[in-house]
Enzyme design. Sequence first.
Site, mmCIF file in Angstrom:
data_model
loop_
_atom_site.group_PDB
_atom_site.id
_atom_site.type_symbol
_atom_site.label_atom_id
_atom_site.label_comp_id
_atom_site.label_asym_id
_atom_site.label_seq_id
_atom_site.Cartn_x
_atom_site.Cartn_y
_atom_site.Cartn_z
ATOM 1 N N CYS A 115 17.148 35.282 22.068
ATOM 2 C CA CYS A 115 16.288 35.670 20.935
ATOM 3 C C CYS A 115 15.088 34.746 20.761
ATOM 4 O O CYS A 115 14.150 35.088 20.048
ATOM 5 C CB CYS A 115 17.091 35.706 19.647
ATOM 6 S SG CYS A 115 18.566 36.692 19.779
ATOM 7 N N HIS A 255 12.920 35.330 13.215
ATOM 8 C CA HIS A 255 13.835 36.187 13.967
ATOM 9 C C HIS A 255 14.693 36.957 12.961
ATOM 10 O O HIS A 255 15.149 36.393 11.966
ATOM 11 C CB HIS A 255 14.703 35.325 14.886
ATOM 12 C CG HIS A 255 15.718 36.119 15.639
ATOM 13 N ND1 HIS A 255 15.416 37.332 16.219
ATOM 14 C CD2 HIS A 255 17.030 35.891 15.902
ATOM 15 C CE1 HIS A 255 16.502 37.809 16.803
ATOM 16 N NE2 HIS A 255 17.490 36.957 16.627
ATOM 17 N N ASN A 285 18.893 43.423 14.576
ATOM 18 C CA ASN A 285 18.500 42.299 15.428
ATOM 19 C C ASN A 285 18.124 42.850 16.803
ATOM 20 O O ASN A 285 18.966 43.445 17.474
ATOM 21 C CB ASN A 285 19.687 41.323 15.525
ATOM 22 C CG ASN A 285 19.416 40.141 16.448
ATOM 23 O OD1 ASN A 285 18.443 40.122 17.197
ATOM 24 N ND2 ASN A 285 20.296 39.160 16.411
HETATM 25 N N1 ACO Z 1 32.724 45.229 8.635
HETATM 26 C C1 ACO Z 1 33.672 44.817 7.783
HETATM 27 N N2 ACO Z 1 34.274 43.614 7.874
HETATM 28 C C2 ACO Z 1 33.879 42.826 8.882
HETATM 29 C C3 ACO Z 1 32.898 43.201 9.806
HETATM 30 C C4 ACO Z 1 32.310 44.469 9.664
HETATM 31 N N3 ACO Z 1 31.366 44.917 10.495
HETATM 32 N N4 ACO Z 1 32.705 42.193 10.678
HETATM 33 C C5 ACO Z 1 33.530 41.213 10.333
HETATM 34 N N5 ACO Z 1 34.247 41.590 9.238
HETATM 35 C C6 ACO Z 1 35.292 40.831 8.524
HETATM 36 C C7 ACO Z 1 35.905 39.768 9.393
HETATM 37 O O1 ACO Z 1 36.937 40.300 10.217
HETATM 38 C C8 ACO Z 1 36.431 38.810 8.354
HETATM 39 O O2 ACO Z 1 37.640 39.292 7.854
HETATM 40 P P1 ACO Z 1 38.880 38.292 7.637
HETATM 41 O O3 ACO Z 1 38.388 37.302 6.612
HETATM 42 O O4 ACO Z 1 39.949 39.202 7.172
HETATM 43 O O5 ACO Z 1 39.126 37.680 8.971
HETATM 44 C C9 ACO Z 1 35.395 38.900 7.240
HETATM 45 O O6 ACO Z 1 34.693 40.133 7.450
HETATM 46 C C10 ACO Z 1 34.400 37.766 7.246
HETATM 47 O O7 ACO Z 1 33.963 37.585 8.584
HETATM 48 P P2 ACO Z 1 32.906 36.499 8.941
HETATM 49 O O8 ACO Z 1 32.669 36.515 10.428
HETATM 50 O O9 ACO Z 1 33.256 35.199 8.290
HETATM 51 O O10 ACO Z 1 31.628 37.107 8.208
HETATM 52 P P3 ACO Z 1 30.241 36.458 8.025
HETATM 53 O O11 ACO Z 1 29.906 36.412 6.611
HETATM 54 O O12 ACO Z 1 30.089 35.197 8.839
HETATM 55 O O13 ACO Z 1 29.289 37.559 8.692
HETATM 56 C C11 ACO Z 1 28.062 37.888 10.707
HETATM 57 C C12 ACO Z 1 29.435 37.881 10.048
HETATM 58 C C13 ACO Z 1 27.225 38.965 10.025
HETATM 59 C C14 ACO Z 1 28.251 38.230 12.176
HETATM 60 C C15 ACO Z 1 27.391 36.514 10.532
HETATM 61 O O14 ACO Z 1 28.295 35.497 10.917
HETATM 62 C C16 ACO Z 1 26.136 36.361 11.320
HETATM 63 O O15 ACO Z 1 25.142 36.986 11.046
HETATM 64 N N6 ACO Z 1 26.129 35.447 12.313
HETATM 65 C C17 ACO Z 1 24.958 35.177 13.110
HETATM 66 C C18 ACO Z 1 24.833 36.255 14.138
HETATM 67 C C19 ACO Z 1 23.577 36.086 14.922
HETATM 68 O O16 ACO Z 1 22.530 35.841 14.390
HETATM 69 N N7 ACO Z 1 23.683 36.200 16.227
HETATM 70 C C20 ACO Z 1 22.546 36.068 17.054
HETATM 71 C C21 ACO Z 1 22.771 37.026 18.132
HETATM 72 S S1 ACO Z 1 21.286 37.321 18.904
HETATM 73 C C22 ACO Z 1 21.406 37.211 20.577
HETATM 74 O O17 ACO Z 1 21.218 36.170 21.151
HETATM 75 C C23 ACO Z 1 21.721 38.524 21.270
#
Ligand code: ACO
Length: 328
Positions: A115, A255, A285
Amino acid sequence: MIGIPVGILGTGKYVPERVLTNHDLEQMVDTNDEWIRTRTGMSERRIVSPEQASSDLAYEASKIALEKAGITADQLDLIVVATITPDMAFPSTSCILQEKLGARRAAAFDLSAACSGFIYGLANAANFIATGTYKYALVVGAECLSKITDYTDRNTCILFGDGAGAVVLGAVPEGRGFRSFELGADGSGGELLKIEGGGSRLPSSQQSLEEKRHYIQMAGSEVFKFAVRIMGSAAEEALRKAGIEKSEIDLLVPHQANIRIIQASLNRLELPEDKCMINLDKYGNVSAASIPIALAEADEQGRLQEGDCVVLVGFGGGLTWGASVLIW
Ligand code: ACO
């Protein structure tokens, strides 16, 4: 930056027509619209058709950027495409784009910094121009992330979309253009965000496909913490190098990974939300394409005026990060 002042002469973006909404995702995995909106800020994303590849999206965005810059493809000296979804392992997507555009004089290479790739690409191309090596460069971020996303994994499939953004770089009057770049990498975090399959470590095989190793794997909350820390510090470092204060920023183009990551950056930079380009609600994203799409959209909306101080900042797999300060 040292040398000839370099700036952005034209911007362009292209997103595919097909829209994938949160409600569509509710039919595919155990998720819901409310969770996705509150945890990410996303409502929908664009998805390519099966026959479209990254170079096709790059081509559409590049045509617009060239037209806005007022130059033709055969005037380009360099094409840099930042992508984690190249059309194929080789030839590079930039070479395929060069042929589509008819940019016969241009050197062409792809750049892999996930990214952060678009900002890495800008830094590379700007230096070629600043030193007088080249006159015009095309820098593109183009991604078909839907083709490397596991639509049975709710942790990742809600986040990603497809699209491309492009800019033409060239000389600009003194006092305008890029003031600084801040690039960085931390390979120790490589495991947090990766695609293992299809490379020389784990070539494609029946087994690698069955194990879904060709899809994005992500440790979401670790990446989130890294992003919150690095977006603010990279932007601050780029500002320090440019000798510009936070209060002078007219537009932040971050980003588009998660609205909560963007809000943390705005808090750190003490900026109100109206000084930030946010379009992740519509496109999700788009990895290397997120920043150039947001920049092109800001341009379309008339949010970039001559003399404005614009800060670009991103992070991604690698781990990598990049920031740049420019005067529009
Ligand atoms: N729908 C419903 N519940 C979900 C979902 C979903 N889509 N995804 C995860 N959950 C659940 C999890 O299982 C977890 O449940 P649990 O507590 O029972 O285990 C709960 O929601 C909380 O999960 P977290 O992972 O702690 O949620 P978080 O608030 O961290 O959000 C997210 C997750 C959106 C992925 C966040 O961590 C994030 O944005 N991270 C950065 C991602 C990013 O920017 N990546 C870059 C990729 S770009 C590249 O290089 C291709």
